[in-house]
Design an enzyme around this catalytic site. Structure first.
Site, short mmCIF file in Angstrom:
data_model
loop_
_atom_site.label_atom_id
_atom_site.label_comp_id
_atom_site.label_asym_id
_atom_site.label_seq_id
_atom_site.Cartn_x
_atom_site.Cartn_y
_atom_site.Cartn_z
N TYR A 166 -0.92 -4.60 -1.02
CA TYR A 166 0.31 -4.47 0.15
C TYR A 166 1.71 -6.03 -0.37
O TYR A 166 1.34 -7.14 -0.85
CB TYR A 166 -0.29 -5.04 0.98
CG TYR A 166 0.94 -5.04 2.49
CD1 TYR A 166 1.28 -3.78 2.96
CD2 TYR A 166 1.21 -6.18 2.96
CE1 TYR A 166 2.30 -3.98 3.69
CE2 TYR A 166 2.55 -5.77 3.57
CZ TYR A 166 2.53 -4.90 4.60
OH TYR A 166 3.70 -5.16 5.36
N TYR A 197 3.68 -1.11 13.50
CA TYR A 197 2.38 -0.06 13.31
C TYR A 197 2.06 0.96 14.83
O TYR A 197 0.45 0.56 14.83
CB TYR A 197 1.65 -0.18 12.41
CG TYR A 197 1.48 -1.18 11.38
CD1 TYR A 197 3.04 -0.44 10.50
CD2 TYR A 197 1.82 -2.85 11.25
CE1 TYR A 197 3.33 -1.48 9.30
CE2 TYR A 197 1.88 -3.02 10.47
CZ TYR A 197 2.53 -2.80 9.26
OH TYR A 197 3.30 -3.17 8.34
N LYS A 199 5.21 -16.43 4.58
CA LYS A 199 4.30 -16.44 5.12
C LYS A 199 3.99 -17.78 5.90
O LYS A 199 5.13 -17.92 6.34
CB LYS A 199 3.32 -15.85 5.27
CG LYS A 199 3.39 -14.51 5.22
CD LYS A 199 2.44 -13.26 5.45
CE LYS A 199 2.45 -12.00 6.09
NZ LYS A 199 2.08 -10.68 4.58
N ASP A 226 3.16 -11.75 -6.18
CA ASP A 226 3.34 -12.15 -5.43
C ASP A 226 2.39 -12.83 -4.22
O ASP A 226 1.25 -12.40 -4.26
CB ASP A 226 4.08 -10.00 -4.38
CG ASP A 226 3.71 -10.42 -2.69
OD1 ASP A 226 3.71 -11.51 -2.11
OD2 ASP A 226 3.77 -9.14 -2.38
C1 PLP Z 1 3.41 -10.69 4.44
C2 PLP Z 1 3.25 -9.35 2.85
C3 PLP Z 1 4.80 -8.89 2.81
C4 PLP Z 1 5.84 -9.09 3.40
O1 PLP Z 1 5.99 -10.23 4.17
P1 PLP Z 1 6.99 -9.42 5.81
O2 PLP Z 1 7.67 -11.32 6.33
O3 PLP Z 1 6.21 -9.17 6.42
O4 PLP Z 1 7.75 -9.07 4.82
C5 PLP Z 1 5.54 -9.06 1.40
N1 PLP Z 1 3.62 -9.32 0.29
C6 PLP Z 1 2.20 -9.47 0.69
C7 PLP Z 1 1.63 -9.62 -0.21
C8 PLP Z 1 1.99 -10.30 1.89
O5 PLP Z 1 0.62 -10.42 2.60
#
Ligand code: PLP
Length: 706
Positions: A420, A292, A554, A525
């Site tokens: 997000y 960004y 992550k 997520d």
């Molecule tokens: C970081 C994140 C993503 C995206 O993961 P990337 O590996 O950066 O593509 C999706 N959902 C959540 C909740 C996140 O924190």
């Protein structure tokens, strides 16, 4: 004084003819009028009474033996009487250095030997230094180090002496491979190889074999053959015969001395001459995009050179306490040996293989571990290469499931504001529509449905109970749009990058029930929240629910590799696959074995269970440490959940100024929007946590955030 040329010499085996080649090189150089120093760092089999001699530096010293009882040194002196020659560590037993040293009761280490070799080179004003190893490249010096480690540390070009006989190719190629494999200390620059003949060739057939040996080693080992020394007889004959024999040997090896004037061909570790810290940062500013950022006015970056546990070391030597776990990833701290071991072990076997039509143990083992730890009811695993892709796959799963179930009109996703889910198109479409990127790509993004952010706060030490009224807006939307909704996607309990907002698990439970009632799937997520971060192994655990689809990423590999996964139930998986349906996704690096092996090691660390205690300890440390900010001017809210601590300010912070402030204060914290927050590795000590919270409070008290 001119820097001397230095050449290390090793052999494919103990009796490959290293000493002959070294002595012949010394003679050739001497005949060319050069000042030669020949060093033997370790010499065993020294024929004198004392078992150990060391020629300097305060170690146990016995009287030096006469030089003609130090086998190789005697040979150097015969071949090149004008050369200086010495064996640095001399041991009586005729065996491997590690064993001879043990018998003599001394330690030989690469560290000491390197210092002594460099000291000898500095003291003798030679213009050519030859350093002969002992045995082969993997001859042990002690129970940890082999001769290759010494050569790697010295980093002079290495000449390989190959005994040209049956088995020569195998021995030579193994040695060449070992040179590049000793990567812990960097590669050993190979200059080339020399062949020797320990017996005369029996006839034309054997002669042809020897010729072929040299050429196939050069081809397969990608290493030049610098000289071929024929079988030399007369080395132990009359004085005249000896002189003639040494002259023949010297003439044979002399091409090596010519080649040495050219740079070695096999080193990959030479630093670019212009890689100063300033140039690196300048190049970075000119040509690299960071997350960004503008290409024209990029934000300041710092060069990181080393990480360990909870520390990040910058190029200028400053060590920062890490508060970010590199965006939720490095949960066990940096460079955890178990993770690095798993990576190395797997890299030796199979770094990658396509997942179409092939499978492997790392992928299968990891799937088992994952299914064992996620909420009960999930049964199928899809590997993706990043979190965003895992979200795309989750959305596709939901849409394909509804289509296969004969409900194609269910083609929209209901999401929460403040969420997000990643930066790819599908993921963006379900991110918060205001602080996300919808306005930029509005024409291209699918139009989803958004419920308000759940207004039922939840945090450590909180006493306010759940207010069921907070669920009404969500409930109303589902009533209104239910028939067109394929799935609800949300980050359970903790909304991360969209605002670091924590909401009550009872809300999540209500969503689960509503989804089931309305026939839409629930996608959790947990890319940020998974693997213990919120104090529960998965945030769904706070509400004791199982989603239909779960995304993880992550922290999955403990911050070592990019890997994510989308898990689902048998119901969804078999629904999609009914009537011959297939899930339409397949990343190139799907199920990457390196990433899976590291992830498996990371999950094994988690399964030991220390995270439970650690996250609870960090939670209370963050609570105590951030408490002084509560009610301070400019601070809207202070909240803590699991190993996440947040200061929400009234207005957006000055990220750039704050980041400089934090680096000056020895911590790595990267704020965004109105948020100054930390999510440290679980191994952070109480001391680390108070260093982090002190810096955060300091930023608020001193106004550094404005
Ligand atoms: C970081 C994140 C993503 C995206 O993961 P990337 O590996 O950066 O593509 C999706 N959902 C959540 C909740 C996140 O924190």
């Amino acid at each position: 004084m001119a820097v001397p040329e230095v050449l290390c010499i090793t052999g494919t085996d103990t009796d490959a003819g290293k000493t002959l080649v070294t002595a012949a090189l010394a003679r050739a150089a001497m005949q060319a009028g050069r000042q030669v120093l020949v060093l033997k760092p370790v010499q065993t089999g020294c024929g004198h009474g004392d078992s150990y001699h060391h020629d300097g530096m305060g170690m146990r010293i016995a009287p030096p033996p006469p030089s003609d009882t130090v086998p190789d040194v005697a040979t150097y002196r015969t071949a090149a009487p004008a050369a200086s020659a010495c064996a640095i560590v001399q041991l009586a037993p005729a065996c491997s250095p590690h064993l001879a040293a043990r018998q003599a009761g001394v330690d030989i280490t690469v560290h000491d030997l390197t210092a002594q070799v460099r000291d000898h080179i500095a003291r003798h004003k030679a213009d050519l230094v030859l350093i002969e190893g002992a045995g082969g490249l993997l001859t042990p010096l002690n129970s940890n180090e082999v001769l290759a480690d010494l050569f790697a540390e010295l980093r002079f070009p290495l000449l390989l002496v190959v005994a040209n006989r049956l088995g020569a190719v195998n021995h030579a190629l193994l040695t060449i491979e070992a040179c590049s494999a000793r990567s812990a200390r960097g590669c050993i620059p190979l200059a080339g190889f020399v062949t020797t003949e320990t017996s005369p060739a029996a006839g034309p057939a054997e002669h042809a074999i020897r010729k072929d040996n040299a050429s196939i080693i050069a081809t397969l080992g990608r290493l030049p053959c610098l000289a071929a020394v024929p079988h030399i007889s007369g080395l132990h004959g009359s004085e005249n015969a000896r002189e003639a024999a040494w002259n023949t040997a010297a003439a044979a090896v002399s091409p090596v001395l010519e080649t040495m004037r050219r740079p070695p061909c096999h080193c990959t570790r030479k630093a670019a001459p212009d890689s100063t810290p300033e140039r690196l940062l300048a190049y970075d500013r000119e040509h690299l995009w960071h997350p960004y950022t503008s290409a024209q006015t990029p934000a300041r970056t710092w060069e990181a050179v080393y990480t360990r546990s909870t520390r990040i070391t910058l190029r200028d030597g400053r060590e920062l306490v890490d508060g970010m776990s590199s965006w939720w990833c490095a949960i066990h701290g940096y460079n955890h040996p178990a993770l690095l071991d798993a990576l190395q072990e797997q890299s030796k076997r199979m770094p990658h293989v396509m997942f179409g039509g092939l499978t492997h143990k790392p992928a299968v083992e990891l799937a088992q571990s994952l299914l064992d730890m996620v909420p009960q009811g999930l049964a199928h695993v899809f590997y993706a290469d990043s979190g965003s892709v895992a979200v795309e796959v989750a959305l596709k799963m939901a849409l394909q499931y509804q289509m296969a179930a004969g409900r194609p009109q269910r083609n929209r996703i209901l999401s929460l504001r403040g969420g997000y889910h990643g930066d790819t198109m599908g993921a963006m479409s379900v991110c918060d529509p205001e602080n996300g990127m919808h306005h930029l790509f509005s024409g291209m993004l699918p139009r989803q449905i958004f419920a308000p952010r759940p207004e039922c706060p939840y945090s450590y030490g909180q006493t306010t109970p759940y207010d069921p009224a907070s669920f009404a807006p969500f409930s109303a939307l589902l009533e209104q749009y239910g028939d067109s909704v394929a799935a609800v996607i949300l980050e359970p309990v903790v909304q991360g990058a969209g605002g670091m907002w924590f909401y009550h698990p009872d809300y999540l439970q209500a969503v689960r029930e509503a989804c089931t009632r309305h026939g839409c799937l629930l996608i959790a997520d947990e890319i940020a929240t998974g693997f213990g971060r919120t104090g529960s192994l998965f945030a769904c655990g706070h509400a004791d629910i199982t989603p239909d689809i779960l995304c993880v990423g992550k922290g999955l590999t403990g911050g070592v590799m990019s890997l994510a996964a989308t898990l689902t139930t048998a119901e969804v998986a078999h629904g999609i696959s009914r009537d011959g349906g297939v899930l339409m996704h397949g990343p190139t690096y799907m199920g990457n074995p390196l990433a899976c092996a590291v992830a498996q090691a990371s999950l094994e660390l988690l399964m030991r269970g220390n995270w439970v205690h650690d996250v609870a300890r960090i939670e209370s440390g963050l609570h105590t440490g951030l408490h002084p900010c509560t009610g301070h001017s400019g601070v809207r809210d202070v909240r803590v959940l699991g190993a996440i601590g947040v200061l929400e300010m009234e207005t957006p912070v000055n990220t750039e100024a704050l980041q400089r402030f934090f680096v000056r204060n020895g911590v790595w914290i990267r704020p965004f929007g109105r948020l100054i927050y930390v999510m440290p590795p679980y191994v952070a000590s109480d001391e680390d946590i108070s260093t982090l919270t002190r810096a955060m409070c300091g930023a608020v008290m001193e106004g550094a955030w404005r």
